[in-house]
Structure formats: C-alpha cells, structure tokens
Design a protein around this motif. Structure first.
Motif, mmCIF file in Angstrom:
data_model
loop_
_atom_site.group_PDB
_atom_site.id
_atom_site.type_symbol
_atom_site.label_atom_id
_atom_site.label_comp_id
_atom_site.label_asym_id
_atom_site.label_seq_id
_atom_site.Cartn_x
_atom_site.Cartn_y
_atom_site.Cartn_z
ATOM 1 N N ALA A 100 84.036 31.284 23.490
ATOM 2 C CA ALA A 100 84.453 31.618 22.130
ATOM 3 C C ALA A 100 84.259 30.431 21.195
ATOM 4 O O ALA A 100 84.735 29.329 21.481
ATOM 5 N N GLN A 101 83.596 30.668 20.106
ATOM 6 C CA GLN A 101 83.441 29.628 19.094
ATOM 7 C C GLN A 101 84.714 29.451 18.287
ATOM 8 O O GLN A 101 85.045 28.340 17.856
ATOM 9 N N ALA A 102 85.438 30.561 18.076
ATOM 10 C CA ALA A 102 86.669 30.502 17.289
ATOM 11 C C ALA A 102 87.510 31.730 17.615
ATOM 12 O O ALA A 102 87.027 32.720 18.155
ATOM 13 N N ALA A 103 88.794 31.649 17.282
ATOM 14 C CA ALA A 103 89.712 32.753 17.520
ATOM 15 C C ALA A 103 90.841 32.692 16.508
ATOM 16 O O ALA A 103 91.131 31.635 15.927
ATOM 17 N N SER A 104 91.481 33.815 16.299
ATOM 18 C CA SER A 104 92.767 33.855 15.608
ATOM 19 C C SER A 104 93.851 33.845 16.681
ATOM 20 O O SER A 104 93.633 34.286 17.809
ATOM 21 N N ILE A 105 95.030 33.322 16.337
ATOM 22 C CA ILE A 105 96.084 33.134 17.333
ATOM 23 C C ILE A 105 97.421 33.589 16.769
ATOM 24 O O ILE A 105 97.783 33.246 15.632
ATOM 25 N N VAL A 106 98.162 34.355 17.586
ATOM 26 C CA VAL A 106 99.564 34.656 17.332
ATOM 27 C C VAL A 106 100.341 34.045 18.479
ATOM 28 O O VAL A 106 100.043 34.312 19.652
ATOM 29 N N PRO A 123 90.278 22.127 14.632
ATOM 30 C CA PRO A 123 90.463 23.019 13.470
ATOM 31 C C PRO A 123 89.325 24.015 13.286
ATOM 32 O O PRO A 123 89.544 25.118 12.774
ATOM 33 N N GLU A 124 88.132 23.650 13.729
ATOM 34 C CA GLU A 124 86.991 24.546 13.569
ATOM 35 C C GLU A 124 87.046 25.729 14.529
ATOM 36 O O GLU A 124 86.314 26.713 14.348
ATOM 37 N N ARG A 125 87.935 25.673 15.526
ATOM 38 C CA ARG A 125 88.012 26.741 16.532
ATOM 39 C C ARG A 125 89.101 27.768 16.223
ATOM 40 O O ARG A 125 89.235 28.753 16.942
ATOM 41 N N VAL A 236 95.625 20.760 10.519
ATOM 42 C CA VAL A 236 95.451 22.200 10.682
ATOM 43 C C VAL A 236 94.886 22.770 9.385
ATOM 44 O O VAL A 236 95.509 22.660 8.323
ATOM 45 N N THR A 237 93.717 23.370 9.473
ATOM 46 C CA THR A 237 93.068 23.900 8.271
ATOM 47 C C THR A 237 93.144 25.421 8.181
ATOM 48 O O THR A 237 92.891 25.988 7.113
ATOM 49 N N ALA A 238 93.483 26.087 9.270
ATOM 50 C CA ALA A 238 93.521 27.550 9.278
ATOM 51 C C ALA A 238 94.680 28.065 8.433
ATOM 52 O O ALA A 238 95.758 27.458 8.398
ATOM 53 N N PRO A 239 94.497 29.187 7.748
ATOM 54 C CA PRO A 239 95.642 29.837 7.093
ATOM 55 C C PRO A 239 96.720 30.115 8.133
ATOM 56 O O PRO A 239 96.438 30.669 9.201
ATOM 57 N N LEU A 258 108.771 22.475 6.529
ATOM 58 C CA LEU A 258 107.617 22.072 7.329
ATOM 59 C C LEU A 258 106.332 22.701 6.822
ATOM 60 O O LEU A 258 105.236 22.179 7.066
ATOM 61 N N GLU A 259 106.437 23.819 6.101
ATOM 62 C CA GLU A 259 105.237 24.473 5.581
ATOM 63 C C GLU A 259 104.446 23.547 4.663
ATOM 64 O O GLU A 259 103.223 23.684 4.532
ATOM 65 N N ALA A 260 105.125 22.587 4.057
ATOM 66 C CA ALA A 260 104.456 21.676 3.122
ATOM 67 C C ALA A 260 103.439 20.775 3.811
ATOM 68 O O ALA A 260 102.569 20.198 3.148
ATOM 69 N N HIS A 261 103.525 20.645 5.150
ATOM 70 C CA HIS A 261 102.597 19.783 5.879
ATOM 71 C C HIS A 261 101.251 20.459 6.128
ATOM 72 O O HIS A 261 100.315 19.807 6.600
ATOM 73 N N PHE A 262 101.145 21.746 5.832
ATOM 74 C CA PHE A 262 99.941 22.499 6.152
ATOM 75 C C PHE A 262 99.155 22.821 4.889
ATOM 76 O O PHE A 262 99.719 23.057 3.824
ATOM 77 N N ALA A 263 97.833 22.838 5.047
ATOM 78 C CA ALA A 263 96.970 23.069 3.889
ATOM 79 C C ALA A 263 97.137 24.473 3.325
ATOM 80 O O ALA A 263 97.113 24.675 2.106
ATOM 81 N N LYS A 264 97.310 25.459 4.214
ATOM 82 C CA LYS A 264 97.390 26.855 3.783
ATOM 83 C C LYS A 264 98.494 27.540 4.578
ATOM 84 O O LYS A 264 98.223 28.174 5.602
ATOM 85 N N ALA A 265 99.719 27.404 4.124
ATOM 86 C CA ALA A 265 100.849 27.957 4.876
ATOM 87 C C ALA A 265 101.721 28.837 3.998
ATOM 88 O O ALA A 265 101.862 28.610 2.798
ATOM 89 N N GLN A 266 102.286 29.849 4.627
ATOM 90 C CA GLN A 266 103.288 30.697 4.001
ATOM 91 C C GLN A 266 104.288 31.100 5.069
ATOM 92 O O GLN A 266 104.030 30.943 6.266
ATOM 93 N N GLY A 267 105.440 31.605 4.640
ATOM 94 C CA GLY A 267 106.473 31.952 5.597
ATOM 95 C C GLY A 267 107.146 33.261 5.265
ATOM 96 O O GLY A 267 107.100 33.740 4.126
ATOM 97 N N PHE A 268 107.769 33.836 6.289
ATOM 98 C CA PHE A 268 108.487 35.094 6.129
ATOM 99 C C PHE A 268 109.700 35.049 7.044
ATOM 100 O O PHE A 268 109.586 34.711 8.227
ATOM 101 N N VAL A 269 110.867 35.401 6.503
ATOM 102 C CA VAL A 269 112.111 35.382 7.263
ATOM 103 C C VAL A 269 112.517 36.810 7.610
ATOM 104 O O VAL A 269 112.630 37.665 6.727
#
Length: 299
Positions: A100-106, A123-125, A236-239, A258-269
């Motif tokens: 795999a060149q890249a994947a999404s992860i949960v 980050p490219e993966r 970490v560059t991935a959304p 902690l979300e502020a440390h990431f380039a593209k982060a959002q949160g849900f409670v």
C-alpha cells in the motif's frame, strides 16, 4: 444510546503478516479494488471489535482490521516486548505487506497513539485520520507519573511484570463470565455485543476459557509515551478528526487544545458515551466518520 447488530454470516478473511519475527493476524473485509482503510484497535482489545464498523464501511473501502502483537489471534512477544515503537513498526510492516502506498486510518485508544506516531513518521502514507478517544495518556495520568518520578516508575514496572509473569493463567468457566467482564468495563455495552466481543477475546483451555491477550500488555514501560508531544504531532499532515467521549476518563475540555498541534484537525464530542464510543453511540459514530472520510478518486 444506539445499539448495532453484527451479521455473523458476513465473515472476513483471516490473513497473516510478519513483523519483527512474529506472526500477526489481520482480517480482510474484501473490496480490494477500493481505497484502503485500516481500523486499529486499542490495548486489550482485538480486531473483531470493529466488525460492525467494517460491515458498514466495506462497500466504499477496502477495510483491514489487524490484531496487534499479544492480542487477538496474533502471536505473543516471547520476551514481552510491548513498546509503542514496536507497534508502529508493525503498522509499517503491514503497509508493506499490503503493498500500500497510502491508507486512511480509524484508530481507537492506544491504536490512536500508534496511528499518530506512524502518521508523523510517514506523512505521505496517511491520507486521513480518525482518532477515537486515542490521543495518549490523560492529563491526570501524566501528573501521577511526574509525581512518582522516573526511578520509582521504572522499578514499579519491573515489579509488576514479574508479578504478572509469575501468576498462573486465569481460567474462566464460561463465555458468559467473559461477557460479564466486558459489561463491567463498559456499562453501556449490550449483552449481545458483550457476548460477541467475548467470543473472539478468549480461547478454549482445560477447564474453560482463557484470555487471548498477553497479560504483559497491561503494563506500559515508563518510556512508552515520550513522543506524544506537539513536536511530533506537527509532522502529521493528514486531515485529522478527533472523536472524544464526554464520559471517558480521558476527556476534559482542555484536552481539545491538542488539536492546535496539527495542521488540519477538527474535533467532535459524543454525549452519553464512554471510552468505547464506537460501541456506545454506534449510529452517530458511523455518521460522523462517514461524513469525514472521503474515498480518494483518481484525478
């Protein structure tokens, strides 16, 4: 609270990969031509914890659910090597095995720690990340560790490992006893789901059943979480979508900083949910994850 039903007729294919001399198990949910999606379980859990999620996402994704070393149907480490970096290496080896060149992860809980480190190192993966109550140790835990000190923590780690290694294997008389243990740990878990999780968490032994999990995985080394920092996370560059549980021991309003440390982060409670929010509020969880994940398309 939403409950979900797993169709036991819809079984994945059990496969194996190797990492650092261990034979490790993963489940392939089919649809191999679709974009790759990895579902990573937490410490003490197993790949079958994701069955309902995999069944809901497999139409649009090639879903893979691995068992970490010492968990599920994967081999135990012969020397009890359950350090975070070893799990990151396993994830790297799994990606290579899948070509795999890249994947999404949960990823849930400790699986989220592993996923975030991997996404920082490679980050490219990683195309997209969903972290389910898995941002690392809580603020209270870090405070306790600081008060205890490195010397005492290391000595306690050695003593706990020795005690665990000396204990005889705990034998459960029935699957029902294992299911009750799951329900004690998660008060919102339905009996049907507890039974299903228990079925895949134990193995038959003389006199009953024993947990598949290596008990040494319960004890984290003092050095394990030194890389859960903003300095690492900024790579970490991935959304990234952080899912928090209002009733989890990990959650305080401050943790969202902690979300502020990431380039593209959002949160849900999630309200009315604990640490296993993907079980506690399954329908809402699937809705939020599906809205966030976008299968990549060829351009």
């Amino acid at each position: 609270m939403s409950q979900h039903t797993v169709d036991i007729r819809d079984e994945p294919t059990a496969c194996q990969w190797s990492s650092q001399g261990l034979r490790l198990n993963y489940l392939d949910w089919g649809n191999a031509q679709a974009p790759l999606l990895l579902l990573l379980h937490g410490n003490g859990d197993h790949a079958r914890s994701w069955d309902a999620t995999a069944q809901r996402l497999r139409n649009h994704w090639h879903v893979i659910t691995p068992d970490w070393r010492g968990h599920g149907d994967s081999q135990w480490s012969p020397d009890g090597a359950y350090f975070t970096s070893y799990f990151v290496m396993e994830l790297a080896d799994l990606m290579e095995h899948l070509n795999a060149q890249a994947a999404s992860i949960v990823a849930h809980s400790f699986g989220g720690v592993v996923a975030l480190r991997y996404a920082a190192m490679f980050p490219e993966r990683v195309q997209q990340l969903v972290i389910v109550d898995g941002h690392g140790p809580s603020a209270d835990a870090r405070q306790r560790w600081a008060e205890e000190g490195d010397v005492a923590r290391t000595r306690n780690w050695i003593e706990k490992r020795r005690l665990i290694a000396a204990r005889p294997t705990r034998v459960l008389p029935s699957l029902e006893h294992a299911a009750k243990r799951f329900m004690q740990d998660n008060k919102r878990l339905s009996h049907a789901n507890a039974e299903r999780l228990a079925q895949h968490a134990v193995k038959a032994v003389n006199g009953g059943f024993a947990w598949k999990r290596d008990p040494l995985t319960r004890v984290f080394a003092p050095e394990d979480f030194t890389q859960e920092t903003g300095e690492v996370w900024r790579h970490v560059t991935a959304p990234t979508l952080f899912l928090y549980a209002e009733d989890s021991w990990k959650f305080t309003p401050a943790v969202r900083q902690l979300e502020a440390h990431f380039a593209k982060a959002q949160g849900f409670v999630f309200e009315s949910a604990g640490h296993w929010l993907h079980h506690d509020q399954f329908d809402q969880f699937i809705g939020v994850v599906t809205d966030f994940l976008s299968p990549p398309t060829d351009s």
